[in-house]
Design an enzyme around this catalytic site. Structure first.
Site, PDB file in Angstrom:
ATOM      1  N   ASP A  63       0.820  -1.210   0.000  1.00 46.28           N
ATOM      2  CA  ASP A  63       0.000   0.000   0.000  1.00 46.28           C
ATOM      3  C   ASP A  63       0.854   1.259   0.000  1.00 46.28           C
ATOM      4  O   ASP A  63       2.076   1.198   0.186  1.00 46.28           O
ATOM      5  CB  ASP A  63      -0.960  -0.003   1.202  1.00 46.28           C
ATOM      6  N   ASN A 129      -7.525  -2.589  14.483  1.00 50.81           N
ATOM      7  CA  ASN A 129      -8.911  -2.941  14.141  1.00 50.81           C
ATOM      8  C   ASN A 129      -8.970  -4.142  13.194  1.00 50.81           C
ATOM      9  O   ASN A 129     -10.010  -4.439  12.629  1.00 50.81           O
ATOM     10  CB  ASN A 129      -9.625  -1.736  13.515  1.00 50.81           C
ATOM     11  N   HIS A 131      -7.185  -4.529  10.374  1.00 49.29           N
ATOM     12  CA  HIS A 131      -6.943  -4.297   8.937  1.00 49.29           C
ATOM     13  C   HIS A 131      -5.636  -4.942   8.490  1.00 49.29           C
ATOM     14  O   HIS A 131      -4.708  -5.120   9.277  1.00 49.29           O
ATOM     15  CB  HIS A 131      -7.018  -2.814   8.559  1.00 49.29           C
ATOM     16  N   GLU A 136      -9.549  -1.858   5.319  1.00 44.56           N
ATOM     17  CA  GLU A 136     -10.194  -1.558   6.595  1.00 44.56           C
ATOM     18  C   GLU A 136     -11.419  -2.458   6.805  1.00 44.56           C
ATOM     19  O   GLU A 136     -11.885  -3.100   5.858  1.00 44.56           O
ATOM     20  CB  GLU A 136     -10.616  -0.080   6.597  1.00 44.56           C
TER      21      GLU A 136
HETATM   22  C1  GLP Z   1      -0.627   0.495   8.802  1.00 47.01           C
HETATM   23  C2  GLP Z   1      -0.281  -0.272   7.500  1.00 47.01           C
HETATM   24  C3  GLP Z   1      -0.393  -1.769   7.674  1.00 47.01           C
HETATM   25  C4  GLP Z   1       0.231  -2.137   8.994  1.00 47.01           C
HETATM   26  C5  GLP Z   1      -0.606  -1.588  10.123  1.00 47.01           C
HETATM   27  C6  GLP Z   1       0.010  -1.754  11.490  1.00 47.01           C
HETATM   28  O1  GLP Z   1      -1.646   1.410   8.711  1.00 47.01           O
HETATM   29  N1  GLP Z   1      -1.003   0.128   6.324  1.00 47.01           N
HETATM   30  O2  GLP Z   1       0.216  -2.422   6.587  1.00 47.01           O
HETATM   31  O3  GLP Z   1       0.290  -3.521   9.126  1.00 47.01           O
HETATM   32  O4  GLP Z   1      -1.034  -0.294   9.908  1.00 47.01           O
HETATM   33  O5  GLP Z   1       1.022  -0.838  11.731  1.00 47.01           O
HETATM   34  P1  GLP Z   1       2.108  -1.061  12.837  1.00 47.01           P
HETATM   35  O6  GLP Z   1       2.952  -2.199  12.392  1.00 47.01           O
HETATM   36  O7  GLP Z   1       2.881   0.230  12.899  1.00 47.01           O
HETATM   37  O8  GLP Z   1       1.392  -1.363  14.095  1.00 47.01           O
END
Ligand code: GLP
Length: 236
Positions: A63, A129, A131, A136
Site C-alpha cells: 500500500d 482494528n 486491517h 479496513e
Molecule cells: C498500517 C499499514 C499496515 C500495517 C498496520 C500496522 O496502517 N497500512 O500495513 O500492518 O497499519 O502498523 P504497525 O505495524 O505500525 O502497528
C-alpha cells in the site's frame, strides 16, 4: 493458520527471517509482498544484517498513502528505501504511486504487476482494528487494488508519525484482500498489547469482513508470529 508465540519482536523477526531464507535457498522465492508500519522493522533489520541476496527477487508493497510523493519521509516508498531497499537491493521493487490521482490507472497497473509477479510470500502486519494492508473493516474479501478511505482509528494510530493529525493522509492505495490471499504463503506478525484484541478475534472469532485479517483463515498456508503481549488475550 500456524501460530508461533515468541518472546519479542527480535525473536519474531528471526522466525520470519528463517522462513524467507529457506524460500530463497530452495529457489522458490521469486516475488515477495512487503508491508510497512513499525511491525516489520525488526524483520527488515535482520535481513539488512544478513548475507541474503535479493537481487533476483521482485518486491511488491501492499500500500501507499494517496497525495504524498515517494520523497516524503512518511511515504511508504521512502520507508522501504530507508529500511530495506537502500541496503538490500531487489531486482525490482513496486510500491503504488500515491501521486497518481487516476485511481483506475493505479489499480489496473498494480493488478498487472501482481499477475506478472505472483506473490510467493506476503509479509503482513495487522492494524489494531484487524486491517491488513489498508483493507479496513468492511472491505470485501474479493477486493483488489483500489483507493480506500482510512478509518478514524487508523488515522489516529498513524498520526504518531506526523507532526499533526491533519497531515495524515485520509486515503491510500491498497492491494485488496483477494490479492493478498493469492500469495502462496502468508507471514503475519503482531507485536504489543494494542494488537491483542485483533489477534484474539482472529483466532477465536468468526470469519467476517468486519475483521479483514479473518480472511486469512480461508488460506491454507499462513504463519502467524506474535509476541506474548499480542497473544495475551488468547484463551488457550
Ligand atoms: C498500517 C499499514 C499496515 C500495517 C498496520 C500496522 O496502517 N497500512 O500495513 O500492518 O497499519 O502498523 P504497525 O505495524 O505500525 O502497528
Amino acid at each position: 493458520m500456524e501460530l508461533y508465540i515468541v518472546k519479542d519482536n527480535i525473536e519474531g523477526a528471526q522466525k520470519g527471517y528463517e522462513v524467507i531464507k529457506a524460500a530463497l535457498e530452495s529457489n522458490t522465492l521469486k516475488t515477495i509482498g512487503l508491508a510497512t508500519g513499525s511491525t516489520p522493522l525488526t524483520l527488515y533489520d535482520r535481513i539488512v544484517n544478513s548475507d541474503l541476496d535479493f537481487s533476483n527477487v521482485t518486491s511488491v508493497n501492499l500500500d501507499e498513502y494517496v497525495g504524498i510523493p515517494g520523497t516524503h519521509p512518511q511515504s511508504y516508498r521512502y520507508f522501504m528505501n530507508e529500511n530495506l531497499f537502500n541496503a538490500k537491493p531487489f531486482k525490482q521493487s513496486f510500491v503504488p504511486d500515491g501521486m497518481n490521482a487516476d485511481e483506475a490507472a493505479v489499480s489496473k497497473e498494480y493488478e498487472a504487476i501482481i499477475e506478472a509477479n505472483p506473490l510467493d510470500i506476503q509479509v503482513l502486519g495487522i492494524g489494531s482494528n484487524g486491517h491488513i494492508g489498508f483493507n479496513e473493516p468492511g472491505s470485501s474479501f474479493d477486493s483488489i487494488t483500489r483507493k480506500v478511505a482510512l478509518t478514524k482509528e487508523t488515522i489516529e494510530a498513524n498520526s504518531r508519525f506526523f507532526e499533526t493529525i491533519d497531515e495524515v493522509p485520509k486515503y491510500a492505495y491498497s492491494m485488496g484482500i483477494k490479492d493478498i490471499l493469492g500469495a502462496k504463503k502468508i507471514l503475519l506478525f503482531a507485536y504489543g498489547a494494542s494488537k491483542a484484541d485483533a489477534i484474539q478475534r482472529l483466532f477465536e472469532g468468526e470469519v467476517t469482513e468486519a475483521l479483514p485479517a479473518s480472511a486469512l483463515k480461508n488460506h491454507k498456508n499462513v504463519i502467524v508470529i506474535v509476541d506474548e503481549a499480542a497473544a495475551s488475550k488468547l484463551s488457550k
